[in-house]
Design a protein around this motif. Sequence first.
Motif, PDB file in Angstrom:
ATOM      1  N   LEU A 113       1.110  -1.440  -0.059  1.00  0.00           N
ATOM      2  CA  LEU A 113      -0.210  -0.218   0.344  1.00  0.00           C
ATOM      3  C   LEU A 113       0.800   1.365  -0.091  1.00  0.00           C
ATOM      4  N   THR A 114       1.711   1.335   0.232  1.00  0.00           N
ATOM      5  CA  THR A 114       2.770   1.941   0.487  1.00  0.00           C
ATOM      6  C   THR A 114       3.601   2.514  -0.172  1.00  0.00           C
ATOM      7  N   THR A 115       3.551   1.156  -0.843  1.00  0.00           N
ATOM      8  CA  THR A 115       4.645   1.266  -2.323  1.00  0.00           C
ATOM      9  C   THR A 115       3.675   1.474  -3.170  1.00  0.00           C
ATOM     10  N   ALA A 116       2.931   1.425  -3.617  1.00  0.00           N
ATOM     11  CA  ALA A 116       1.565   1.781  -4.777  1.00  0.00           C
ATOM     12  C   ALA A 116       1.765   3.147  -4.583  1.00  0.00           C
ATOM     13  N   THR A 117       1.262   3.725  -3.150  1.00  0.00           N
ATOM     14  CA  THR A 117       0.884   5.251  -3.664  1.00  0.00           C
ATOM     15  C   THR A 117       2.143   6.218  -3.652  1.00  0.00           C
ATOM     16  N   ALA A 118       3.430   5.803  -3.307  1.00  0.00           N
ATOM     17  CA  ALA A 118       4.353   6.167  -3.951  1.00  0.00           C
ATOM     18  C   ALA A 118       5.198   6.239  -5.013  1.00  0.00           C
ATOM     19  N   LEU A 119       4.355   5.214  -6.185  1.00  0.00           N
ATOM     20  CA  LEU A 119       4.678   4.901  -7.565  1.00  0.00           C
ATOM     21  C   LEU A 119       4.138   6.058  -8.166  1.00  0.00           C
ATOM     22  N   VAL A 120       3.432   7.224  -7.621  1.00  0.00           N
ATOM     23  CA  VAL A 120       2.133   7.983  -8.487  1.00  0.00           C
ATOM     24  C   VAL A 120       2.229   9.206  -8.096  1.00  0.00           C
ATOM     25  N   PRO A 121       1.948  10.326  -8.275  1.00  0.00           N
ATOM     26  CA  PRO A 121       1.603  11.686  -7.790  1.00  0.00           C
ATOM     27  C   PRO A 121       0.518  11.728  -6.480  1.00  0.00           C
ATOM     28  N   SER A 122       0.957  12.012  -5.824  1.00  0.00           N
ATOM     29  CA  SER A 122       0.415  12.524  -4.506  1.00  0.00           C
ATOM     30  C   SER A 122      -1.202  12.539  -4.760  1.00  0.00           C
ATOM     31  N   ASP A 123      -2.229  12.808  -5.577  1.00  0.00           N
ATOM     32  CA  ASP A 123      -3.005  12.709  -5.987  1.00  0.00           C
ATOM     33  C   ASP A 123      -3.842  12.169  -7.190  1.00  0.00           C
ATOM     34  N   LYS A 124      -2.522  11.159  -7.178  1.00  0.00           N
ATOM     35  CA  LYS A 124      -3.139   9.556  -7.470  1.00  0.00           C
ATOM     36  C   LYS A 124      -3.724   8.218  -6.462  1.00  0.00           C
ATOM     37  N   LYS A 125      -3.392   8.639  -4.851  1.00  0.00           N
ATOM     38  CA  LYS A 125      -3.495   7.573  -4.305  1.00  0.00           C
ATOM     39  C   LYS A 125      -4.051   6.700  -4.818  1.00  0.00           C
ATOM     40  N   GLY A 126      -5.836   7.460  -4.771  1.00  0.00           N
ATOM     41  CA  GLY A 126      -7.048   6.091  -4.719  1.00  0.00           C
ATOM     42  C   GLY A 126      -6.693   5.761  -6.737  1.00  0.00           C
ATOM     43  N   ARG A 127      -6.347   6.014  -7.176  1.00  0.00           N
ATOM     44  CA  ARG A 127      -6.408   4.991  -8.668  1.00  0.00           C
ATOM     45  C   ARG A 127      -5.243   3.917  -7.981  1.00  0.00           C
ATOM     46  N   ALA A 128      -4.658   4.088  -7.933  1.00  0.00           N
ATOM     47  CA  ALA A 128      -3.181   2.824  -7.738  1.00  0.00           C
ATOM     48  C   ALA A 128      -4.198   1.726  -6.469  1.00  0.00           C
ATOM     49  N   LEU A 129      -4.485   2.898  -5.676  1.00  0.00           N
ATOM     50  CA  LEU A 129      -5.012   1.695  -4.653  1.00  0.00           C
ATOM     51  C   LEU A 129      -6.274   0.584  -5.210  1.00  0.00           C
ATOM     52  N   ALA A 130      -7.016   0.923  -6.209  1.00  0.00           N
ATOM     53  CA  ALA A 130      -7.459   0.721  -7.129  1.00  0.00           C
ATOM     54  C   ALA A 130      -6.887  -0.570  -7.804  1.00  0.00           C
ATOM     55  N   VAL A 131      -5.941  -0.129  -8.093  1.00  0.00           N
ATOM     56  CA  VAL A 131      -4.891  -1.224  -9.177  1.00  0.00           C
ATOM     57  C   VAL A 131      -4.859  -2.407  -8.543  1.00  0.00           C
ATOM     58  N   LEU A 132      -4.672  -2.223  -7.040  1.00  0.00           N
ATOM     59  CA  LEU A 132      -4.156  -3.619  -6.290  1.00  0.00           C
ATOM     60  C   LEU A 132      -5.188  -4.085  -5.804  1.00  0.00           C
ATOM     61  N   LEU A 133      -6.003  -2.945  -5.242  1.00  0.00           N
ATOM     62  CA  LEU A 133      -7.079  -4.138  -4.759  1.00  0.00           C
ATOM     63  C   LEU A 133      -8.086  -4.837  -5.910  1.00  0.00           C
ATOM     64  N   SER A 134      -7.995  -4.968  -6.527  1.00  0.00           N
ATOM     65  CA  SER A 134      -8.198  -5.318  -8.496  1.00  0.00           C
ATOM     66  C   SER A 134      -7.918  -7.030  -8.058  1.00  0.00           C
ATOM     67  N   GLY A 135      -6.600  -6.690  -7.693  1.00  0.00           N
ATOM     68  CA  GLY A 135      -6.029  -8.371  -7.080  1.00  0.00           C
ATOM     69  C   GLY A 135      -6.788  -9.561  -6.721  1.00  0.00           C
ATOM     70  N   THR A 136      -7.351  -8.007  -5.067  1.00  0.00           N
ATOM     71  CA  THR A 136      -8.516  -9.192  -4.059  1.00  0.00           C
ATOM     72  C   THR A 136     -10.238  -9.648  -4.444  1.00  0.00           C
ATOM     73  N   THR A 137      -9.971  -8.218  -5.570  1.00  0.00           N
ATOM     74  CA  THR A 137     -11.389  -8.550  -6.214  1.00  0.00           C
ATOM     75  C   THR A 137     -12.109 -10.075  -7.367  1.00  0.00           C
ATOM     76  N   VAL A 138     -10.469  -9.662  -7.961  1.00  0.00           N
ATOM     77  CA  VAL A 138      -9.850 -10.691  -9.255  1.00  0.00           C
ATOM     78  C   VAL A 138     -10.215 -11.893  -8.196  1.00  0.00           C
TER      79      VAL A 138
END
Length: 394
Positions: A113-138
């Motif tokens: 979660l920390t790494t994902a949000t650090a890979l994107v601009p600070s105003d894109k945290k939500g989109r980054a987490l959506a990609v990460l959490l898609s692993g759980t939903t899939v």
Amino acid sequence: MPFPLYLLALAVFAMGTSEFMLAGLLPDIASDLDITVGTAATLTTAYAIGMVVGAPLMAGLARNVPGRSGLSAFVLLFLAAHAVGAVTGSFPVLIATRVVAALANAGFLAVALTTATALVPSDKKGRALAVLLSGTTVATVAGVPGGSALGALFGWRATFWAVAVLCVPAAVGILAGTPASRPREYAADGPAALRPELAQLKRPRLLLVMLVGALVNAATFAAFTFLAPVVTDVAGLGELWVPVALVLFGAGSFAGVTVAGRFSDRRPGSVLVVGGPLLLVGWPALALAADEPAAFLPLVFLQGALSFALGGTLITRVLYEASGAPTMGGSYATAALNVGAAVGPLVAATTLGTPLGHHGPLWASGCLVLLALLVALPLRGVITAGRDRRGASR
């Protein structure tokens, strides 16, 4: 979105499959190890406890380790736990492997979660987490039904091996594709001291956002855990419809987290103000429509979408509120998620012996969402705010 995010999501997919797959494997495990199904069910409890305890513990241990090394180590530990679990004939050893796997899962998710949000601009945290959490939903769409089918055909040990095999490309991908550098929130001479990061947990706003997220997730798992008997005993559908309902819920969750990810940074209020009341109404509606499959199945999809849209947005707000804890913030979000996942089924189980019967968990989910919305009222300015001003200004 950066490609390393999808590598992290692959690992989350493997771990999500493992977390949920036991629901369809418990009778086989009980028969093979000569124990009762009730005893086998403690494997789920052990995993949940390991997840709750493991998030802050493992994040704290890994905070001085570069993200790539820590993430790959957690994946390899998760792989090893499943390999040992697949060959053991001892139930205590199997329980121990589930605890170790949960610790690895919690540590991975906290760091990811920390790494994902650090890979994107600070105003894109939500989109980054959506990609990460898609692993759980899939995992709920494909991994869990696939694991159940594999277990039915070749035994529960084959499913454990399959999860271990899934970890191999995830580990290789993380080593090859995830930056070794520390998150940009780190100071030049290393991460901030641990005590100030832990002190963030004294902030009422952070604790309340975590509580709201935990309650929404508790509602999700209260219903999801007991969905199978509603399908067979209330809706009157055959057992083959159980995976269909689970897939519908998983497909809805994927859609919900994906759509909400595009709004949770700048317009979280739109997700919460619209999604919260709909989710509140949806659980009682699902209970009332449970004996009508034509209405019940579409509502399962809708509730999956609303649950993960709301839950994903709240977890994003946790990370914004925990911006003063750059190495531990992910563990706070992970802990909130898993406290909800552990508490929700326990609350739902208390309703099964009441006149509500199999409808009880659905009504319990509605009550948990109502409680979440009541708790959220004093926080409406925090939760519905746009992107974090401090994060945006960095």
